[in-house]
Scaffold this active site. Sequence first.
Site, short mmCIF file in Angstrom:
data_model
loop_
_atom_site.label_atom_id
_atom_site.label_comp_id
_atom_site.label_asym_id
_atom_site.label_seq_id
_atom_site.Cartn_x
_atom_site.Cartn_y
_atom_site.Cartn_z
N PHE A 236 49.09 39.84 36.80
CA PHE A 236 48.65 39.04 37.95
C PHE A 236 48.42 37.61 37.48
O PHE A 236 47.68 37.37 36.53
CB PHE A 236 47.35 39.58 38.55
CG PHE A 236 46.88 38.82 39.76
CD1 PHE A 236 47.27 39.21 41.03
CD2 PHE A 236 46.06 37.71 39.63
CE1 PHE A 236 46.85 38.50 42.16
CE2 PHE A 236 45.64 36.99 40.74
CZ PHE A 236 46.04 37.40 42.01
N ASP A 342 47.51 33.32 29.98
CA ASP A 342 46.70 33.20 31.19
C ASP A 342 45.31 33.76 30.90
O ASP A 342 45.08 34.97 30.90
CB ASP A 342 47.39 33.99 32.31
CG ASP A 342 46.61 33.97 33.62
OD1 ASP A 342 45.45 33.52 33.63
OD2 ASP A 342 47.19 34.42 34.65
N LYS A 373 37.94 30.61 36.76
CA LYS A 373 36.87 31.59 36.96
C LYS A 373 35.54 31.18 36.30
O LYS A 373 34.88 30.29 36.80
CB LYS A 373 37.34 32.97 36.54
CG LYS A 373 38.30 33.60 37.55
CD LYS A 373 38.50 35.06 37.33
CE LYS A 373 39.46 35.67 38.35
NZ LYS A 373 38.83 35.94 39.64
N THR A 398 46.75 14.95 44.86
CA THR A 398 45.65 14.04 45.20
C THR A 398 44.45 14.23 44.28
O THR A 398 43.99 13.30 43.63
CB THR A 398 45.22 14.23 46.66
OG1 THR A 398 46.31 13.92 47.52
CG2 THR A 398 44.03 13.32 46.99
#
Length: 515
Positions: A236, A342, A373, A398
């Site tokens: 994931f 990751d 997280k 931005t």
Amino acid sequence: MSASRALWGRNALLRAVSISPSPTGGRATRSAGLSLECRRRFTASTRAMSSFYADWEPEGPSVKTQIPGPKSKAAIAELNEVFDTRSLNMLTDYTRSVGNYIADLDGNVLLDVYAQIASIPLGYNNPVLRQAARSPEMINGIINRPALGNFPSAEWAEILKTGILRVAPKGLNQVFTAMAGSDANETAYKAAFMWRRQRDRGGPSVEFTEEEMNSAMNNQSPGASQLSILSFKTGFHGRLFGSLSTTRSKPIHKVDIPAFDWPQATFPQLKYPLDQHAAENAAIERAALDEVEHLIKTYHVPPCAVVVEPIQSEGGDNHATPAFFRGLREITRKHGVLLIVDEVQTGVGATGRFWAHEHWDLPHPPDIVTFSKKAQTAGYYFGNPELRPNKPYRQFNTWMGDPARALLFRAIIDEVEKHDLVRHTANVGEYLYGKLEGLAAKYPDEFRNLRGKGMGTFIAFDSPRRDEFLAKAKTLGVNIGGSGQSAVRLRPMLIFEKKHADILVDVLEKIVTSW
């Protein structure tokens, strides 16, 4: 609910922290205790001593109604009129949640070992983080939020160096800040694609061709490169378009969404206990590495990077050995492919190391490490200056992160270091794992494939009736999460102590003896 509890509003916790002069005459110290009013009115149970903050959290969980109770049900119905509540786990009263405990509107207080899907590092309403939120720097960052790519503050370099970069993984000394874990991975993938095409083109000084510029506007090659990111089955990495194409955990995450034609390799499906299946697991990992190398060499959309989680968190808490990851690093270097680790869920101390990939003892660091997280901010670390695009505005949006969240991460780092919370988590994890081994030996059909030994509190096991298990836990005062098809995953905060582990283990045994 008691009258005093009903009267306690949001303002009570706003007075929870005070500043006192430093006894050494230097920088002012932060009072760790909640205010007297706050302590009196949190009446879920008797106060217990915390190793970190005085008189902070209740002695244990307190369940007063069904969950959700009547007040929560009414509030959920109101919320559902304007916001989809079908994924709701627990409607939370954050003004009454404290430390390791999460509260709802009906006075239920649960030991929380799910922690906002592994995102709360130092407990609810941490007094030091509340003080950081009152700082002039934080106020400035919130109300004068900058477009960081164009208008960074004069203090931005200092904020990064004293916070995010202070805990940068070994060998990685630069950062691209982002908004969330999916965003961190998405921008890391873009960096990988631009790096690879720049290399193929002959270096950063080589200009784009007119054909590349024109074809890119039509989503066609050569401007739109024919490259891919290799990921692993049951992994994931997020829910944006690129990150979702590398996500392979559950069909519900992906169905109906267009996806890139990118390769997936088999993540090792190890057998537990690991020490009883060492030879078999080594063969499983070797086969997985052979598949990765085959895909890198032959896949019709060539991979420019491999992305991997140190522990596949959403896909079922799937582990691999350090030898597997060292082999993966060797293969990526051999074929000129980047390795993206990751660390969105595994990072910031939960595994007993600040970054989970530190357990691997890599001879060469990953090329990119993504985070979010528990950091309360997001982005990716890198070391190779060629991973900076050769022109401005290629990696840009931005906000490009959030100074307020970067300041919060800096305050989190300060507390982690002050209380040695990474070492603490390793020690508590060892204690907890030993207790769970006892349960698994006593109830082998209920606690299957216990895993996470030596990985701090990042522990999981499989339950034959997982969803029923999680629901029962709530009635007994513990909030737990699941992952994959049958895993019960534990994601305590870094301030989780042995006394909390004892409460948790007691509840787990009550669950399996209540069927």
